[in-house]
Design a protein around this motif. Structure first.
Motif, PDB file in Angstrom:
ATOM      1  N   LYS A 104      -4.432  31.716   4.958  1.00 30.34           N
ATOM      2  CA  LYS A 104      -5.677  32.226   4.351  1.00 30.34           C
ATOM      3  C   LYS A 104      -6.134  33.470   5.085  1.00 30.34           C
ATOM      4  CE  LYS A 104      -9.174  29.794   2.132  1.00 30.34           C
ATOM      5  NZ  LYS A 104     -10.234  28.802   2.095  1.00 30.34           N
ATOM      6  N   VAL A 105      -6.096  33.394   6.435  1.00 26.67           N
ATOM      7  CA  VAL A 105      -6.519  34.530   7.263  1.00 26.67           C
ATOM      8  C   VAL A 105      -5.664  35.762   6.951  1.00 26.67           C
ATOM      9  CG1 VAL A 105      -6.623  35.390   9.647  1.00 26.67           C
ATOM     10  CG2 VAL A 105      -7.440  33.087   9.115  1.00 26.67           C
ATOM     11  N   TRP A 106      -4.375  35.544   6.728  1.00 25.16           N
ATOM     12  CA  TRP A 106      -3.470  36.665   6.458  1.00 25.16           C
ATOM     13  C   TRP A 106      -3.437  37.036   4.972  1.00 25.16           C
ATOM     14  CZ3 TRP A 106      -0.834  39.906   9.799  1.00 25.16           C
ATOM     15  CH2 TRP A 106      -0.947  39.579  11.157  1.00 25.16           C
ATOM     16  N   GLY A 107      -4.287  36.411   4.165  1.00 24.96           N
ATOM     17  CA  GLY A 107      -4.472  36.850   2.773  1.00 24.96           C
ATOM     18  C   GLY A 107      -3.380  36.444   1.797  1.00 24.96           C
ATOM     19  N   TYR A 108      -2.713  35.345   2.037  1.00 22.35           N
ATOM     20  CA  TYR A 108      -1.675  34.889   1.090  1.00 22.35           C
ATOM     21  C   TYR A 108      -2.324  34.330  -0.180  1.00 22.35           C
ATOM     22  CZ  TYR A 108       2.043  35.311   4.560  1.00 22.35           C
ATOM     23  OH  TYR A 108       2.949  35.802   5.445  1.00 22.35           O
ATOM     24  N   SER A 109      -1.550  34.316  -1.288  1.00 19.87           N
ATOM     25  CA  SER A 109      -2.091  33.790  -2.547  1.00 19.87           C
ATOM     26  C   SER A 109      -2.230  32.265  -2.469  1.00 19.87           C
ATOM     27  CB  SER A 109      -1.149  34.127  -3.707  1.00 19.87           C
ATOM     28  OG  SER A 109       0.038  33.355  -3.580  1.00 19.87           O
ATOM     29  N   LYS A 110      -3.096  31.734  -3.344  1.00 20.52           N
ATOM     30  CA  LYS A 110      -3.334  30.291  -3.362  1.00 20.52           C
ATOM     31  C   LYS A 110      -2.031  29.524  -3.643  1.00 20.52           C
ATOM     32  CE  LYS A 110      -6.778  27.175  -5.093  1.00 20.52           C
ATOM     33  NZ  LYS A 110      -7.647  26.801  -6.181  1.00 20.52           N
ATOM     34  N   LEU A 151       3.380  26.227  12.180  1.00 19.77           N
ATOM     35  CA  LEU A 151       4.599  26.720  11.514  1.00 19.77           C
ATOM     36  C   LEU A 151       4.310  27.456  10.206  1.00 19.77           C
ATOM     37  CD1 LEU A 151       6.925  23.602  11.953  1.00 19.77           C
ATOM     38  CD2 LEU A 151       6.951  25.708  13.282  1.00 19.77           C
ATOM     39  N   THR A 152       3.034  27.498   9.825  1.00 19.57           N
ATOM     40  CA  THR A 152       2.675  28.016   8.494  1.00 19.57           C
ATOM     41  C   THR A 152       3.265  29.398   8.220  1.00 19.57           C
ATOM     42  OG1 THR A 152       0.596  26.898   8.861  1.00 19.57           O
ATOM     43  CG2 THR A 152       0.751  28.226   6.898  1.00 19.57           C
ATOM     44  N   LEU A 153       3.187  30.278   9.229  1.00 21.34           N
ATOM     45  CA  LEU A 153       3.628  31.661   9.002  1.00 21.34           C
ATOM     46  C   LEU A 153       5.101  31.867   9.339  1.00 21.34           C
ATOM     47  CD1 LEU A 153       0.476  33.490  10.482  1.00 21.34           C
ATOM     48  CD2 LEU A 153       0.994  33.054   8.075  1.00 21.34           C
ATOM     49  N   ASN A 154       5.861  30.776   9.406  1.00 20.47           N
ATOM     50  CA  ASN A 154       7.293  30.863   9.710  1.00 20.47           C
ATOM     51  C   ASN A 154       7.584  31.538  11.042  1.00 20.47           C
ATOM     52  OD1 ASN A 154       9.181  29.753   7.907  1.00 20.47           O
ATOM     53  ND2 ASN A 154       8.356  31.131   6.323  1.00 20.47           N
ATOM     54  N   PRO A 155       6.976  31.069  12.120  1.00 24.30           N
ATOM     55  CA  PRO A 155       7.152  31.761  13.400  1.00 24.30           C
ATOM     56  C   PRO A 155       8.574  31.629  13.933  1.00 24.30           C
ATOM     57  CG  PRO A 155       6.126  29.648  13.771  1.00 24.30           C
ATOM     58  CD  PRO A 155       6.227  29.819  12.278  1.00 24.30           C
ATOM     59  N   LYS A 156       8.949  32.571  14.801  1.00 22.37           N
ATOM     60  CA  LYS A 156      10.274  32.488  15.438  1.00 22.37           C
ATOM     61  C   LYS A 156      10.180  31.679  16.722  1.00 22.37           C
ATOM     62  CE  LYS A 156      12.239  36.601  13.471  1.00 22.37           C
ATOM     63  NZ  LYS A 156      11.096  37.044  12.664  1.00 22.37           N
ATOM     64  N   ILE A 157       8.953  31.626  17.273  1.00 30.46           N
ATOM     65  CA  ILE A 157       8.750  30.927  18.552  1.00 30.46           C
ATOM     66  C   ILE A 157       7.609  29.927  18.405  1.00 30.46           C
ATOM     67  CG2 ILE A 157       8.116  31.253  20.996  1.00 30.46           C
ATOM     68  CD1 ILE A 157       9.109  34.145  20.758  1.00 30.46           C
ATOM     69  N   LEU A 158       7.781  28.756  19.002  1.00 30.10           N
ATOM     70  CA  LEU A 158       6.689  27.781  19.048  1.00 30.10           C
ATOM     71  C   LEU A 158       6.373  27.483  20.515  1.00 30.10           C
ATOM     72  CD1 LEU A 158       4.803  25.754  17.538  1.00 30.10           C
ATOM     73  CD2 LEU A 158       6.661  24.089  17.673  1.00 30.10           C
ATOM     74  N   LEU A 159       5.116  27.703  20.902  1.00 29.70           N
ATOM     75  CA  LEU A 159       4.702  27.416  22.281  1.00 29.70           C
ATOM     76  C   LEU A 159       3.941  26.093  22.277  1.00 29.70           C
ATOM     77  CD1 LEU A 159       3.281  30.951  23.274  1.00 29.70           C
ATOM     78  CD2 LEU A 159       5.617  30.086  23.555  1.00 29.70           C
ATOM     79  N   SER A 160       4.341  25.201  23.150  1.00 30.02           N
ATOM     80  CA  SER A 160       3.718  23.883  23.187  1.00 30.02           C
ATOM     81  C   SER A 160       3.086  23.662  24.563  1.00 30.02           C
ATOM     82  CB  SER A 160       4.809  22.836  22.911  1.00 30.02           C
ATOM     83  OG  SER A 160       4.370  21.556  23.266  1.00 30.02           O
ATOM     84  N   ASP A 161       1.739  23.648  24.602  1.00 26.38           N
ATOM     85  CA  ASP A 161       1.056  23.512  25.895  1.00 26.38           C
ATOM     86  C   ASP A 161       0.604  22.064  26.086  1.00 26.38           C
ATOM     87  OD1 ASP A 161      -0.174  23.910  28.276  1.00 26.38           O
ATOM     88  OD2 ASP A 161      -1.538  25.468  27.603  1.00 26.38           O
ATOM     89  N   GLU A 162       1.377  21.289  26.814  1.00 28.06           N
ATOM     90  CA  GLU A 162       1.070  19.874  27.105  1.00 28.06           C
ATOM     91  C   GLU A 162       0.795  19.090  25.813  1.00 28.06           C
ATOM     92  OE1 GLU A 162       1.380  18.591  30.040  1.00 28.06           O
ATOM     93  OE2 GLU A 162       0.901  20.076  31.571  1.00 28.06           O
ATOM     94  N   ALA A 163       1.573  19.371  24.759  1.00 26.22           N
ATOM     95  CA  ALA A 163       1.278  18.798  23.443  1.00 26.22           C
ATOM     96  C   ALA A 163       1.412  17.286  23.382  1.00 26.22           C
ATOM     97  CB  ALA A 163       2.189  19.424  22.392  1.00 26.22           C
ATOM     98  N   THR A 164       2.138  16.684  24.322  1.00 27.58           N
ATOM     99  CA  THR A 164       2.286  15.231  24.259  1.00 27.58           C
ATOM    100  C   THR A 164       1.520  14.519  25.380  1.00 27.58           C
ATOM    101  OG1 THR A 164       4.333  15.377  25.545  1.00 27.58           O
ATOM    102  CG2 THR A 164       4.563  15.325  23.161  1.00 27.58           C
ATOM    103  N   SER A 165       0.785  15.292  26.182  1.00 26.14           N
ATOM    104  CA  SER A 165       0.152  14.688  27.374  1.00 26.14           C
ATOM    105  C   SER A 165      -0.925  13.661  27.036  1.00 26.14           C
ATOM    106  CB  SER A 165      -0.443  15.773  28.269  1.00 26.14           C
ATOM    107  OG  SER A 165       0.586  16.634  28.666  1.00 26.14           O
ATOM    108  N   ALA A 166      -1.523  13.780  25.833  1.00 26.64           N
ATOM    109  CA  ALA A 166      -2.585  12.821  25.498  1.00 26.64           C
ATOM    110  C   ALA A 166      -2.049  11.667  24.642  1.00 26.64           C
ATOM    111  CB  ALA A 166      -3.696  13.557  24.747  1.00 26.64           C
TER     112      ALA A 166
END
Ligand SMILES: Nc1ncnc2c1ncn2[C@@H]1O[C@H](COP(=O)(O)OP(=O)(O)OP(=O)(O)O)[C@@H](O)[C@H]1O
Length: 319
Positions: A104-110, A151-166
């Motif tokens: 939405k922020v990047w203005g894609y169609s519905k 993953l919405t914008l098809n990124p090439k890199i995913l950064l995970s900051d302590e994503a499983t710690s909780a």
């Protein structure tokens, strides 16, 4: 993909990253590991341009990050997804709206947004929760929504900051499996920041170990954990109490020999007895590796080392 050379960063007078050099290859799952305050999150924030640094070079997706203006940084960040320990979902928006937000922020169609969100809901297994609000989701489900959003914008890199710690151990396992699936199916390069060694061992192919902003280890998981050097042992808190008498020999079992009955066979063939002082088998990524410390008398130690050298692929060292 990511190339860091002699990067340093200070907050006021405190150096929190000290001469970091590192290369992350396209398509790998790379871990940045360290105790609290080691500088892991700061390094991650440098990679996506949220944090400026004083010295060194940092190339991400062929761009020198420090030369990018705000527009360049935004473009770079659109190719880098990020997930956090606290999920960072918007509570007043439902699952669909949370995942749709970056598009939405990047203005894609519905239509484009609907198609992509449905694909991602399928990928993370949350089709049935499309119109549910975050407060009705479990921690693991919230992290799945956050992963879909990243993953919405098809990124090439995913950064995970302590994503499983909780998360509890079973949920952690399922989230790590999802990250592996994303890595393999979508070819996304993943950088995992964590203080949990089990997470590193389970999914990463290589790791950087940070202590007080300095690199104390960098390499393949098998090398770092199978034959830990002194710094690594201290880092892992694995102090060993070894017998003062006799000779202590540490045997390393790489993954190709970890299931073979080498030790019992050796004892039988050489007709010797020894004490097992310490040992473990570990699953690192998809490999099982092991190490064992045995204690023998001087005479037997020579027979054993000759045997290991001539008849096995076991690596050994006298301690
Ligand atoms: N914005 C800031 N201003 C001042 N000091 C900061 C700032 N952010 C981080 N620090 C300091 O930098 C050091 C590294 O912090 P960082 O959050 O990168 O560590 P970490 O390894 O991610 O730790 P944790 O696992 O606890 O999050 C710490 O001493 C921290 O206090």
């Amino acid at each position: 993909m990511i190339d860091i050379k002699h990067l340093s960063k200070s907050f006021n007078d405190q150096k929190v990253l000290d001469d970091i050099s590192l290369h992350v290859n396209a398509g790998e799952i790379f871990a940045i590991v360290g105790h609290s305050g080691a500088g892991k999150s700061t390094l991650l924030r440098c990679i996506n341009g949220l944090e400026r640094f004083s010295d060194g070079d940092l190339m991400v997706l062929d761009k020198e990050v420090k030369t990018l203006n705000e527009r360049g940084l935004n473009e770079l960040r659109s190719q880098i997804g990020m997930i956090f320990q606290n999920f960072s979902l918007l509570n007043q928006k439902n699952v669909y709206e949370n995942i749709a937000l970056p598009m939405k922020v990047w203005g894609y169609s519905k239509e484009a947004i609907q198609k992509r969100v449905d694909e991602l809901l399928n990928l993370v297994g949350l089709e049935s929760k499309k119109f549910v609000y975050p407060k009705e989701l479990s921690g693991g489900q919230k992290q799945r929504v956050a992963i879909a959003r990243a993953l919405t914008l098809n990124p090439k890199i995913l950064l995970s900051d302590e994503a499983t710690s909780a998360l509890d151990p079973n949920t952690t396992k399922s989230i790590l499996e999802l990250l592996q699936e994303i890595n393999i199916k979508l070819g996304v390069t993943i950088i995992i920041v964590t203080h949990e060694m089990d997470v590193v061992k389970r999914v990463a192919s290589r790791a950087l170990l940070l202590e007080d902003g300095k690199v104390i280890g960098l390499g393949r998981i098998e090398d770092l954990f199978l034959r830990p050097d002194e710094k690594m042992m201290r880092f892992l808190g694995e102090d060993e109490e070894l017998p003062a008498e006799g000779v202590n020999i540490r045997l390393f079992f790489p993954s190709n020999v970890s299931y073979q009955p080498i030790v019992t066979q050796m004892a039988r063939e050489l007709n010797i007895n020894f004490n097992i002082v310490w040992g473990k088998l570990e699953k690192l990524n998809d490999h099982v590796v092991g190490s064992l410390v045995i204690n023998v008398d001087e005479e037997a130690s020579l027979k054993i080392t000759d045997y290991l050298h001539e008849k096995t692929e076991v690596i050994w060292e006298a301690l």
